[in-house]
Write a protein that holds these residues in place. Sequence first.
Motif, PDB file in Angstrom:
ATOM      1  N   ASN A   1       0.829  -1.208   0.000  1.00  0.00           N
ATOM      2  CA  ASN A   1       0.000   0.000   0.000  1.00  0.00           C
ATOM      3  C   ASN A   1       0.863   1.258   0.000  1.00  0.00           C
ATOM      4  O   ASN A   1       0.419   2.310  -0.438  1.00  0.00           O
ATOM      5  N   GLU A   2       2.061   1.144   0.525  1.00  0.00           N
ATOM      6  CA  GLU A   2       3.012   2.251   0.609  1.00  0.00           C
ATOM      7  C   GLU A   2       4.364   1.759   0.109  1.00  0.00           C
ATOM      8  O   GLU A   2       4.681   0.569   0.230  1.00  0.00           O
ATOM      9  N   PRO A   3       5.183   2.654  -0.448  1.00  0.00           N
ATOM     10  CA  PRO A   3       6.516   2.231  -0.890  1.00  0.00           C
ATOM     11  C   PRO A   3       7.374   1.770   0.288  1.00  0.00           C
ATOM     12  O   PRO A   3       7.170   2.195   1.423  1.00  0.00           O
ATOM     13  N   VAL A   4       8.316   0.889  -0.005  1.00  0.00           N
ATOM     14  CA  VAL A   4       9.338   0.478   0.957  1.00  0.00           C
ATOM     15  C   VAL A   4      10.648   1.056   0.434  1.00  0.00           C
ATOM     16  O   VAL A   4      11.033   0.800  -0.708  1.00  0.00           O
ATOM     17  N   ILE A   5      11.309   1.845   1.269  1.00  0.00           N
ATOM     18  CA  ILE A   5      12.548   2.504   0.866  1.00  0.00           C
ATOM     19  C   ILE A   5      13.672   1.977   1.744  1.00  0.00           C
ATOM     20  O   ILE A   5      13.589   2.031   2.977  1.00  0.00           O
TER      21      ILE A   5
ATOM     22  N   THR B   1      20.196   3.431  -2.717  1.00  0.00           N
ATOM     23  CA  THR B   1      18.904   3.380  -2.051  1.00  0.00           C
ATOM     24  C   THR B   1      17.883   2.821  -3.033  1.00  0.00           C
ATOM     25  O   THR B   1      17.843   3.238  -4.186  1.00  0.00           O
ATOM     26  N   PHE B   2      17.079   1.871  -2.563  1.00  0.00           N
ATOM     27  CA  PHE B   2      16.055   1.233  -3.392  1.00  0.00           C
ATOM     28  C   PHE B   2      14.675   1.665  -2.917  1.00  0.00           C
ATOM     29  O   PHE B   2      14.423   1.713  -1.717  1.00  0.00           O
ATOM     30  N   THR B   3      13.801   1.949  -3.863  1.00  0.00           N
ATOM     31  CA  THR B   3      12.411   2.263  -3.552  1.00  0.00           C
ATOM     32  C   THR B   3      11.534   1.217  -4.224  1.00  0.00           C
ATOM     33  O   THR B   3      11.459   1.158  -5.451  1.00  0.00           O
ATOM     34  N   VAL B   4      10.911   0.398  -3.410  1.00  0.00           N
ATOM     35  CA  VAL B   4       9.958  -0.586  -3.913  1.00  0.00           C
ATOM     36  C   VAL B   4       8.611   0.131  -3.945  1.00  0.00           C
ATOM     37  O   VAL B   4       8.124   0.579  -2.912  1.00  0.00           O
ATOM     38  N   PRO B   5       8.012   0.274  -5.126  1.00  0.00           N
ATOM     39  CA  PRO B   5       6.818   1.118  -5.228  1.00  0.00           C
ATOM     40  C   PRO B   5       5.570   0.490  -4.621  1.00  0.00           C
ATOM     41  O   PRO B   5       5.429  -0.734  -4.554  1.00  0.00           O
ATOM     42  N   ALA B   6       4.667   1.370  -4.187  1.00  0.00           N
ATOM     43  CA  ALA B   6       3.331   0.914  -3.777  1.00  0.00           C
ATOM     44  C   ALA B   6       2.726   0.160  -4.952  1.00  0.00           C
ATOM     45  O   ALA B   6       2.961   0.502  -6.111  1.00  0.00           O
ATOM     46  N   GLY B   7       1.995  -0.893  -4.661  1.00  0.00           N
ATOM     47  CA  GLY B   7       1.394  -1.718  -5.704  1.00  0.00           C
ATOM     48  C   GLY B   7       2.224  -2.935  -6.053  1.00  0.00           C
ATOM     49  O   GLY B   7       1.727  -3.871  -6.679  1.00  0.00           O
TER      50      GLY B   7
ATOM     51  N   VAL C   1       3.810  -6.477  -5.820  1.00  0.00           N
ATOM     52  CA  VAL C   1       3.270  -7.710  -5.248  1.00  0.00           C
ATOM     53  C   VAL C   1       4.420  -8.631  -4.857  1.00  0.00           C
ATOM     54  O   VAL C   1       5.353  -8.842  -5.639  1.00  0.00           O
ATOM     55  N   SER C   2       4.357  -9.155  -3.638  1.00  0.00           N
ATOM     56  CA  SER C   2       5.420  -9.993  -3.087  1.00  0.00           C
ATOM     57  C   SER C   2       4.810 -11.178  -2.342  1.00  0.00           C
ATOM     58  O   SER C   2       3.696 -11.098  -1.837  1.00  0.00           O
ATOM     59  N   ASP C   3       5.582 -12.256  -2.268  1.00  0.00           N
ATOM     60  CA  ASP C   3       5.164 -13.375  -1.416  1.00  0.00           C
ATOM     61  C   ASP C   3       5.886 -13.327  -0.073  1.00  0.00           C
ATOM     62  O   ASP C   3       5.878 -14.287   0.679  1.00  0.00           O
TER      63      ASP C   3
ATOM     64  N   SER D   1      12.510  -9.093   2.750  1.00  0.00           N
ATOM     65  CA  SER D   1      12.043  -9.985   1.688  1.00  0.00           C
ATOM     66  C   SER D   1      11.366  -9.225   0.559  1.00  0.00           C
ATOM     67  O   SER D   1      11.514  -9.583  -0.614  1.00  0.00           O
ATOM     68  N   VAL D   2      10.641  -8.164   0.890  1.00  0.00           N
ATOM     69  CA  VAL D   2      10.008  -7.340  -0.143  1.00  0.00           C
ATOM     70  C   VAL D   2      11.080  -6.699  -1.022  1.00  0.00           C
ATOM     71  O   VAL D   2      10.988  -6.713  -2.254  1.00  0.00           O
TER      72      VAL D   2
END
Length: 126
Positions: free
Chosen positions: A24-28, A37-43, A45-47, A69-70
């Motif tokens: 629902n929110e980015p993971v930075i 620095t990595f930004t995993v965007p909102a939306g 999908v991860s297991d 893990s994300v």
Amino acid sequence: MSEFLSGDLDADLIKESPPTWRLNEPVIYQSDVAGQTFTVPAGFVSDLASVPRWPVIYLLAGGTANEASVVHDWLYSTHAVPRAVADAVLREASAVTGVPAWRRWLMWMGVRIGGGGNHWNGPTPA
């Protein structure tokens, strides 16, 4: 210093089996190992941590290091860094979230042994 720059992991379960989550929110995450620095965007999908559901293995390593893990799943899906670096980021980010060293090693060894094939070599997003 390696650290998560975003708040707590905010994701919804979108599929029960296998469990699949949508952010629902980015993971930075700021990584010393990768030097970026990595930004995993909102939306995204991860297991989360895809640990085999064998009782002993899941008991030892399942349900931990969700934020790490994300980031790892995103690195595998985008190939933003080489696979060995992505796996090192998993171990590093797990340490940041307080996962014990023995569990980090188990998780890292699992992705080094089982992370190739369909996981790393699968389709990349457009």
